[in-house]
Design an enzyme around this catalytic site. Sequence first.
Site, short mmCIF file in Angstrom:
data_model
loop_
_atom_site.label_atom_id
_atom_site.label_comp_id
_atom_site.label_asym_id
_atom_site.label_seq_id
_atom_site.Cartn_x
_atom_site.Cartn_y
_atom_site.Cartn_z
N ASP A 42 -0.59 -4.33 10.98
CA ASP A 42 -1.93 -5.08 10.78
C ASP A 42 -3.23 -4.22 11.44
O ASP A 42 -2.56 -4.30 12.32
CB ASP A 42 -1.93 -6.62 11.21
CG ASP A 42 -3.31 -7.18 10.32
OD1 ASP A 42 -3.34 -6.94 8.66
OD2 ASP A 42 -3.89 -7.88 11.11
N GLY B 282 -11.53 4.28 5.67
CA GLY B 282 -12.00 3.10 6.20
C GLY B 282 -13.49 3.10 7.54
O GLY B 282 -14.40 3.94 6.93
N LYS C 19 -5.73 12.81 14.25
CA LYS C 19 -6.83 11.90 14.16
C LYS C 19 -4.72 10.71 14.53
O LYS C 19 -4.50 10.29 15.72
CB LYS C 19 -7.14 11.55 13.57
CG LYS C 19 -7.13 10.00 13.19
CD LYS C 19 -7.10 8.94 12.05
CE LYS C 19 -7.61 7.25 12.11
NZ LYS C 19 -7.38 7.00 10.71
N ASP D 220 -13.32 5.41 9.66
CA ASP D 220 -13.47 6.72 10.67
C ASP D 220 -15.29 7.13 10.91
O ASP D 220 -14.95 7.70 11.95
CB ASP D 220 -12.84 7.76 9.89
CG ASP D 220 -10.87 7.03 9.62
OD1 ASP D 220 -10.38 6.88 11.00
OD2 ASP D 220 -10.23 7.34 9.54
N HIS E 195 -4.30 4.16 16.88
CA HIS E 195 -3.93 3.04 17.84
C HIS E 195 -2.52 2.70 16.57
O HIS E 195 -1.71 2.22 16.99
CB HIS E 195 -4.91 1.98 16.96
CG HIS E 195 -5.41 1.70 15.78
ND1 HIS E 195 -5.67 3.17 15.23
CD2 HIS E 195 -5.24 1.64 14.00
CE1 HIS E 195 -6.34 3.28 13.70
NE2 HIS E 195 -5.79 2.17 13.26
N ASN F 201 1.06 -0.78 0.60
CA ASN F 201 0.14 0.04 -0.04
C ASN F 201 0.79 1.03 0.29
O ASN F 201 1.78 1.21 1.07
CB ASN F 201 -0.85 0.04 1.14
CG ASN F 201 -1.53 1.07 1.66
OD1 ASN F 201 -1.49 2.05 0.88
ND2 ASN F 201 -2.88 0.81 2.38
P1 IMP Z 1 -4.98 -3.72 6.86
O1 IMP Z 1 -4.40 -3.58 8.13
O2 IMP Z 1 -4.02 -3.00 6.11
O3 IMP Z 1 -5.17 -4.65 6.38
O4 IMP Z 1 -5.94 -2.66 6.73
C1 IMP Z 1 -6.86 -3.14 7.90
C2 IMP Z 1 -8.46 -2.50 7.68
O5 IMP Z 1 -8.97 -1.89 8.56
C3 IMP Z 1 -8.75 -1.62 6.87
O6 IMP Z 1 -8.79 -1.33 5.75
C4 IMP Z 1 -9.28 -0.08 7.77
O7 IMP Z 1 -10.33 -0.52 7.04
C5 IMP Z 1 -9.18 -0.80 8.77
N1 IMP Z 1 -8.49 0.55 8.93
C6 IMP Z 1 -7.57 0.17 10.34
N2 IMP Z 1 -6.99 1.94 10.45
C7 IMP Z 1 -8.15 1.81 10.37
C8 IMP Z 1 -7.97 3.75 10.39
O8 IMP Z 1 -7.40 4.13 11.75
N3 IMP Z 1 -9.70 4.52 10.36
C9 IMP Z 1 -10.31 3.02 9.67
N4 IMP Z 1 -10.02 2.32 9.57
C10 IMP Z 1 -8.75 1.44 9.85
#
Ligand code: IMP
Length: 209
Positions: free
Chosen positions: A84, A169, A191, A171, A196, A25
């Site tokens: 992750d 995502g 933010k 948010d 996290h 990404n």
């Molecule tokens: P990954 O870690 O790239 O697999 O992403 C996991 C998913 O969690 C993302 O596609 C988002 O939908 C969600 N996600 C992770 N962090 C955030 C955030 O800070 N805001 C909103 N959604 C999040």
Amino acid sequence: MSDEFGQEQAIRKLGPGRLVIASHNPGKVREIGELLAPYGIETVSAAALDLPEPDETGTTFIANAELKAMQAADLSGLPALADDSGLCVEALNGDPGIFSARWAGPSKDFGLAMQLVWDNIAAKGPDAGHDAHFVCALALAWPDGHVEVFEGRVDGTITWPPRGDKGFGYDPIFQPHGHAISFGEMEPEKKHGMSHRADAFRQLVAAVF
Ligand code: IMP
């Protein structure tokens, strides 16, 4: 970290040099590169090195971050960092959790994913709580198989309808405790100071530099 006898082991330090960001990404790679630049760390993405994307077969955020980082370190011969993350809703026993990206379907429709979260909470009945938290796991792996892991979280409440278009995502439906606005309505710098991901990075920076 403790060894098999329960003895505390020193956390391995990360020296200056190249670090693989085990993500395909580009936004994530850029953001992590900026965070690590002040520590003399030069980052290179897994995509730039043509490394494959492993299947996320772990059952926890930590396990998935570990498998991504360990594969990238093994194949590149360089230290590698992977993350992750996802949203965990207490009333849904932690779902969507490690499946947060998958709930948006192949077209990555987070309007749909947020609606699913809300509908699933509603299906639990009027007494279902709205507590939720975001998790971010970071794994830093070395080519010899050593790995250090860190997990950050931010607690809040699921709100409906979705509000704000500043984030990504989930948010727009996540309102962190102690604030009257959703992450979607919050300025990115604000933010990034409380998320996290910020929590996990603070732990990593304090431990390995
Ligand atoms: P990954 O870690 O790239 O697999 O992403 C996991 C998913 O969690 C993302 O596609 C988002 O939908 C969600 N996600 C992770 N962090 C955030 C955030 O800070 N805001 C909103 N959604 C999040």
